[in-house]
Design an enzyme around this catalytic site. Structure first.
Site, short mmCIF file in Angstrom:
data_model
loop_
_atom_site.label_atom_id
_atom_site.label_comp_id
_atom_site.label_asym_id
_atom_site.label_seq_id
_atom_site.Cartn_x
_atom_site.Cartn_y
_atom_site.Cartn_z
CE LYS A 180 -3.68 -2.43 2.32
NZ LYS A 180 -4.77 -2.20 3.51
CE1 TYR A 238 -9.14 -3.23 0.42
CE2 TYR A 238 -8.41 -1.12 -0.46
CZ TYR A 238 -8.20 -2.20 0.19
OH TYR A 238 -6.93 -2.63 0.57
CG PHE A 246 -13.12 1.11 7.43
CD1 PHE A 246 -12.40 0.28 6.04
CD2 PHE A 246 -13.76 0.19 8.01
CE1 PHE A 246 -12.66 -0.99 5.79
CE2 PHE A 246 -14.10 -0.98 7.91
CZ PHE A 246 -13.68 -1.69 6.29
CB THR A 306 -6.61 -6.28 9.87
OG1 THR A 306 -7.03 -7.44 9.20
CG2 THR A 306 -7.11 -5.19 9.11
NE ARG A 332 -1.46 -6.01 7.21
CZ ARG A 332 -2.87 -6.68 6.80
NH1 ARG A 332 -3.30 -7.47 7.55
NH2 ARG A 332 -3.26 -6.45 5.82
CG ASN A 390 -3.35 -2.97 7.13
OD1 ASN A 390 -3.17 -2.37 5.98
ND2 ASN A 390 -4.37 -3.44 7.31
CD GLU A 407 -8.37 -9.29 -3.82
OE1 GLU A 407 -7.06 -9.79 -3.94
OE2 GLU A 407 -9.25 -9.21 -2.96
P1 IDP Z 1 -7.29 -7.33 5.52
O1 IDP Z 1 -6.54 -6.42 4.74
O2 IDP Z 1 -6.45 -7.69 6.77
O3 IDP Z 1 -7.89 -8.62 4.79
P2 IDP Z 1 -9.77 -6.44 5.49
O4 IDP Z 1 -10.99 -6.69 6.69
O5 IDP Z 1 -10.21 -7.14 4.42
O6 IDP Z 1 -8.53 -6.72 6.44
O7 IDP Z 1 -9.80 -4.88 5.48
C1 IDP Z 1 -9.50 -4.22 4.24
C2 IDP Z 1 -8.56 -3.13 4.56
O8 IDP Z 1 -9.40 -2.09 5.19
C3 IDP Z 1 -7.56 -3.17 5.67
O9 IDP Z 1 -6.34 -3.71 5.54
C4 IDP Z 1 -7.50 -1.90 6.43
O10 IDP Z 1 -6.35 -0.97 5.82
C5 IDP Z 1 -8.97 -1.19 6.28
N1 IDP Z 1 -9.74 -1.57 7.50
C6 IDP Z 1 -10.28 -2.76 7.79
N2 IDP Z 1 -11.23 -2.58 9.05
C7 IDP Z 1 -10.76 -1.40 9.29
C8 IDP Z 1 -11.39 -0.80 10.45
O11 IDP Z 1 -12.11 -1.22 11.21
N3 IDP Z 1 -10.83 0.66 10.61
C9 IDP Z 1 -10.26 1.17 9.62
N4 IDP Z 1 -9.59 0.81 8.60
C10 IDP Z 1 -10.12 -0.77 8.52
#
Ligand code: IDP
Length: 148
Positions: free
Chosen positions: A18, A58, A66, A100, A111, A125, A139
């Site tokens: 990212k 996404y 978010f 995450t 991470r 992250n 994807e």
């Molecule tokens: P992942 O990247 O670990 O698979 P996902 O739940 O698919 O996690 O979420 C995609 C991205 O959205 C995360 O990597 C993070 O950047 C963001 N994200 C997910 N949950 C939250 C949240 O609760 N607050 C802020 N950002 C979030």
């Protein structure tokens, strides 16, 4: 006598470094960890992600608080996209990436070792990895439309 060996087709996943990872000069370190694990880089490109690709990438998060800040963050600088190949690489890369939330990610993970919680609305992250074979196929088609 011939051995009856059935080879599983090698799995592929879509990895993104990212904008926070690219900005902090961590792309090389992240790719190094992927290769050190024995996975193979099949395609790599550095690009500015478009709003269209990010909304589709996404899509499952559309409507969450978010979502728009996440899309904006993903457009704040170049993204490194890679197709990574290896046995069980979808699960394996997510293990390498860690949880995450970087604060909760275990030491030893990308991470956990390199990410930090910036206290922003979006978890910066460092990486994305597909979460299932269906997501990976979708994807990879999105980020590498020319790849067979
Ligand atoms: P992942 O990247 O670990 O698979 P996902 O739940 O698919 O996690 O979420 C995609 C991205 O959205 C995360 O990597 C993070 O950047 C963001 N994200 C997910 N949950 C939250 C949240 O609760 N607050 C802020 N950002 C979030």
């Amino acid at each position: 006598m011939t051995e009856n060996v059935t080879e599983e087709p090698t799995e592929r996943t879509l990895v993104l470094v990212k904008p926070d990872g690219v900005r902090r000069g961590l792309s090389g370190e992240i790719l190094r960890r992927i290769e050190a694990k024995g996975y193979v880089l099949r395609a790599v490109q550095l690009l500015d992600a478009t709003t269209d690709v990010l909304h589709r990438h996404y899509a499952e998060h559309e409507g969450k608080p978010f979502f728009e800040p996440l899309v904006e963050f993903m457009m704040s600088g170049p993204v490194l996209a890679a197709v990574v190949e290896g046995e069980d690489v979808i699960k394996g890369f997510r293990s390498l990436a860690g949880a995450t939330n970087p604060t909760e990610a275990a030491p030893g993970t990308i991470r956990g070792d390199l990410g930090r919680d910036w206290g922003l609305k979006v978890q910066q992250n460092l990486v994305h990895g597909s979460d299932s074979p269906e997501s990976a196929a979708r994807e990879i088609g999105l980020w590498f439309p020319g790849l067979a």
